[in-house]
Design a protein around this motif. Structure first.
Motif, short mmCIF file in Angstrom:
data_model
loop_
_atom_site.label_atom_id
_atom_site.label_comp_id
_atom_site.label_asym_id
_atom_site.label_seq_id
_atom_site.Cartn_x
_atom_site.Cartn_y
_atom_site.Cartn_z
N ILE A 137 0.84 -1.19 0.00
CA ILE A 137 0.00 0.00 0.00
C ILE A 137 0.88 1.24 0.00
CG2 ILE A 137 -1.78 1.30 1.21
CD1 ILE A 137 -2.73 -1.30 2.47
N VAL A 138 0.71 2.06 -1.03
CA VAL A 138 1.38 3.35 -1.14
C VAL A 138 0.39 4.43 -0.72
CG1 VAL A 138 2.30 5.07 -2.75
CG2 VAL A 138 2.98 2.67 -2.95
N VAL A 139 0.70 5.19 0.30
CA VAL A 139 -0.17 6.28 0.74
C VAL A 139 0.50 7.60 0.39
CG1 VAL A 139 -1.42 7.34 2.65
CG2 VAL A 139 -1.04 4.86 2.63
N LYS A 140 -0.13 8.34 -0.52
CA LYS A 140 0.38 9.67 -0.86
C LYS A 140 -0.12 10.65 0.19
CE LYS A 140 -1.73 9.39 -4.67
NZ LYS A 140 -2.40 9.92 -5.86
N LEU A 158 -1.68 -1.06 -4.03
CA LEU A 158 -2.76 -0.10 -3.85
C LEU A 158 -2.15 1.28 -3.63
CD1 LEU A 158 -5.83 0.60 -3.35
CD2 LEU A 158 -5.28 0.34 -0.90
N PHE A 159 -2.56 2.26 -4.45
CA PHE A 159 -2.19 3.66 -4.24
C PHE A 159 -3.41 4.34 -3.61
CE2 PHE A 159 1.13 2.46 -6.98
CZ PHE A 159 2.09 3.45 -7.03
N SER A 160 -3.18 5.08 -2.53
CA SER A 160 -4.29 5.72 -1.83
C SER A 160 -3.89 7.09 -1.33
CB SER A 160 -4.74 4.85 -0.64
OG SER A 160 -5.75 5.49 0.12
N ASP A 161 -4.81 8.05 -1.36
CA ASP A 161 -4.61 9.31 -0.66
C ASP A 161 -4.75 9.06 0.83
OD1 ASP A 161 -4.28 10.57 -3.06
OD2 ASP A 161 -6.24 11.54 -3.09
N ASP A 162 -4.32 10.03 1.64
CA ASP A 162 -4.36 9.83 3.09
C ASP A 162 -5.69 10.21 3.71
OD1 ASP A 162 -4.24 12.59 3.03
OD2 ASP A 162 -2.25 12.74 3.95
N ASP A 163 -6.71 10.50 2.87
CA ASP A 163 -8.04 10.81 3.40
C ASP A 163 -9.07 9.81 2.91
OD1 ASP A 163 -8.06 11.58 0.77
OD2 ASP A 163 -9.09 13.48 1.11
N MET A 164 -8.63 8.54 2.75
CA MET A 164 -9.51 7.48 2.27
C MET A 164 -9.83 6.49 3.38
SD MET A 164 -9.74 8.14 -1.07
CE MET A 164 -10.44 6.61 -1.71
N TYR A 165 -11.05 5.92 3.31
CA TYR A 165 -11.34 4.68 4.03
C TYR A 165 -11.02 3.54 3.08
CZ TYR A 165 -13.86 0.57 5.56
OH TYR A 165 -14.17 -0.72 5.91
N VAL A 166 -10.31 2.52 3.55
CA VAL A 166 -9.95 1.37 2.72
C VAL A 166 -10.22 0.09 3.48
CG1 VAL A 166 -8.04 0.13 1.60
CG2 VAL A 166 -8.15 2.62 1.44
N SER A 167 -10.82 -0.88 2.78
CA SER A 167 -10.96 -2.23 3.32
C SER A 167 -9.99 -3.13 2.57
CB SER A 167 -12.38 -2.76 3.16
OG SER A 167 -12.43 -4.15 3.45
N VAL A 168 -8.92 -3.53 3.24
CA VAL A 168 -7.93 -4.40 2.60
C VAL A 168 -8.53 -5.77 2.32
CG1 VAL A 168 -5.67 -5.50 2.89
CG2 VAL A 168 -6.02 -3.14 3.63
N ALA A 176 -7.40 9.42 -8.90
CA ALA A 176 -6.18 9.17 -8.12
C ALA A 176 -6.44 8.90 -6.64
CB ALA A 176 -5.23 10.36 -8.26
N GLY A 177 -7.65 9.06 -6.15
CA GLY A 177 -7.91 8.84 -4.73
C GLY A 177 -7.48 7.48 -4.26
N ALA A 178 -7.81 6.45 -5.04
CA ALA A 178 -7.38 5.09 -4.74
C ALA A 178 -7.49 4.26 -6.00
CB ALA A 178 -8.24 4.48 -3.62
N PHE A 179 -6.45 3.47 -6.27
CA PHE A 179 -6.49 2.56 -7.41
C PHE A 179 -5.55 1.40 -7.12
CE2 PHE A 179 -3.33 5.82 -8.38
CZ PHE A 179 -2.23 5.09 -8.80
N VAL A 180 -5.77 0.30 -7.82
CA VAL A 180 -4.97 -0.90 -7.60
C VAL A 180 -4.38 -1.37 -8.92
CG1 VAL A 180 -6.95 -2.48 -7.85
CG2 VAL A 180 -4.94 -3.20 -6.54
#
Length: 344
Positions: free
Chosen positions: A88-91, A181-191, A260-264
């Motif tokens: 997981i990459v968190v920008k 997974l690329f994600s911004d730091d203001d996302m909810y994510v379910s791995v 760009a908020g979240a993508f895999v």
């Protein structure tokens, strides 16, 4: 009366000219047809060049897009692993300390899912090296050892640099994960939901011939680029934060792109995108840029409705199948939602 009429005509003409320029009408009128003549530089088929590099050969054409930045920190999170399910990459922005802590305590917990190997890193640019923010970031890096800092100015219009430097780091230091997974730091994510999705949907549609024999099965040999897909056009309004001139991008539509908020991405897709980007002129919006790279590679982004570009209204049942949702800028809200959905 005649002078008054002439005056009104002049005022109307001035208003029309102003609106014509303000709304960017000429840019809309004179933009090129994306469907007929999209030829973003390099104006060649980059796929053979990608094949050459991925097969360990020197490319027959020199790269045009090598970002001149350095990694100021590093991490050995991948160096001792034979296999890795997800990276997981968190920008993140420099001063988003609370958001990073919220990620660490929610979906960024690396041992949250038994039997799955997950690793997380945050990617940042820099500010004034003597600023209080930088001092705090250095202390945070020492405490958590999960931040890669790169020596470019951390700002909104440098997001493409942040994204592509993350790709470079992954390509050079962590090329072993099945998925990224690329994600911004203001996302909810379910791995959990993400891993279920990527193993149920191993490949995206592809029109390319980049080592097609390896595009089978799932994991590292598949070609998957998925998230919330947009099909839209450039904004030409002079007042818009997202204005794009004809000089910068002369076509009337964007390629399909994943917000760009979240993508895999699958392992092979990550490598293709990084190597392909070396031969594709940079663009200041990172999601658009990855859409352009995908177009040049012949990769069709996969729309997944479980990625939510806008904030999905929260309810316990409504978030059962959510992979990612934007809009969790308040760390306390992310804690609350995460803990309710993950009580154990």
């Amino acid at each position: 009366m005649r002078k008054r009429r002439v005056y009104l005509y002049c005022v109307c003409a001035c208003v029309l000219v102003y609106m014509y320029n303000f709304l960017g009408v000429s840019d809309y009128v004179f933009s090129k047809s994306y469907d007929d003549n999209f030829d973003y530089p390099l104006n060649i088929d980059v796929r053979p060049l990608v094949n050459e590099i991925l097969n360990g050969k020197k490319p027959s054409v020199a790269p045009i897009n090598v970002y001149p930045y350095r990694f100021l920190t590093n991490s050995g999170k991948c160096s001792t692993l034979d296999r890795l399910d997800l990276f997981i990459v968190v920008k993140s922005a420099m001063d988003n300390f609370g958001k990073r802590n919220a990620v660490r305590q929610t979906y960024g917990q690396e041992n949250h899912i038994p039997g799955r190997i997950v690793r997380v890193l945050f990617f940042l640019g820099i500010e004034d090296p003597k600023s209080i923010t930088q001092v705090r970031v250095e202390r945070e890096m020492a405490d958590h050892k999960d931040i890669i800092q790169v020596d470019f100015q951390d700002s909104y219009y440098n997001n493409t640099i942040k994204t592509m430097m993350a790709f470079r780091w992954l390509y050079e230091h962590c090329s072993t994960a099945d998925f990224y997974l690329f994600s911004d730091d203001d996302m909810y994510v379910s791995v959990n939901n993400l891993l279920d999705y990527v193993h149920d949907n191993p490949t995206s549609e592809t029109t390319n011939e980049i080592d097609k024999s390896k595009n089978k099965g799932n994991g590292r040999d598949s070609i998957l680029f998925a998230g919330y897909v947009f099909n839209s056009a450039p904004q030409r309004f002079s007042w818009s934060k997202w204005r794009v001139s004809l000089q910068e991008y002369p076509w009337n539509k964007w390629p399909p792109y994943v917000t760009a908020g979240a993508f895999v991405l699958s392992n092979r897709c990550m490598k293709m995108f990084y190597v392909g980007s070396l031969f594709v002129k940079s663009f200041r919006f990172d999601d658009i840029y990855l859409g352009i790279v995908a177009k040049k590679l012949g990769v069709t982004p996969t729309h997944c409705p479980k990625f939510h570009f806008y904030k999905k209204h929260y309810s316990l049942s409504g978030y059962k199948d959510v992979i990612a949702s934007h809009g969790f800028g308040d760390p306390e809200e992310l804690y609350r939602v995460w803990n309710e959905l993950n009580p154990y």
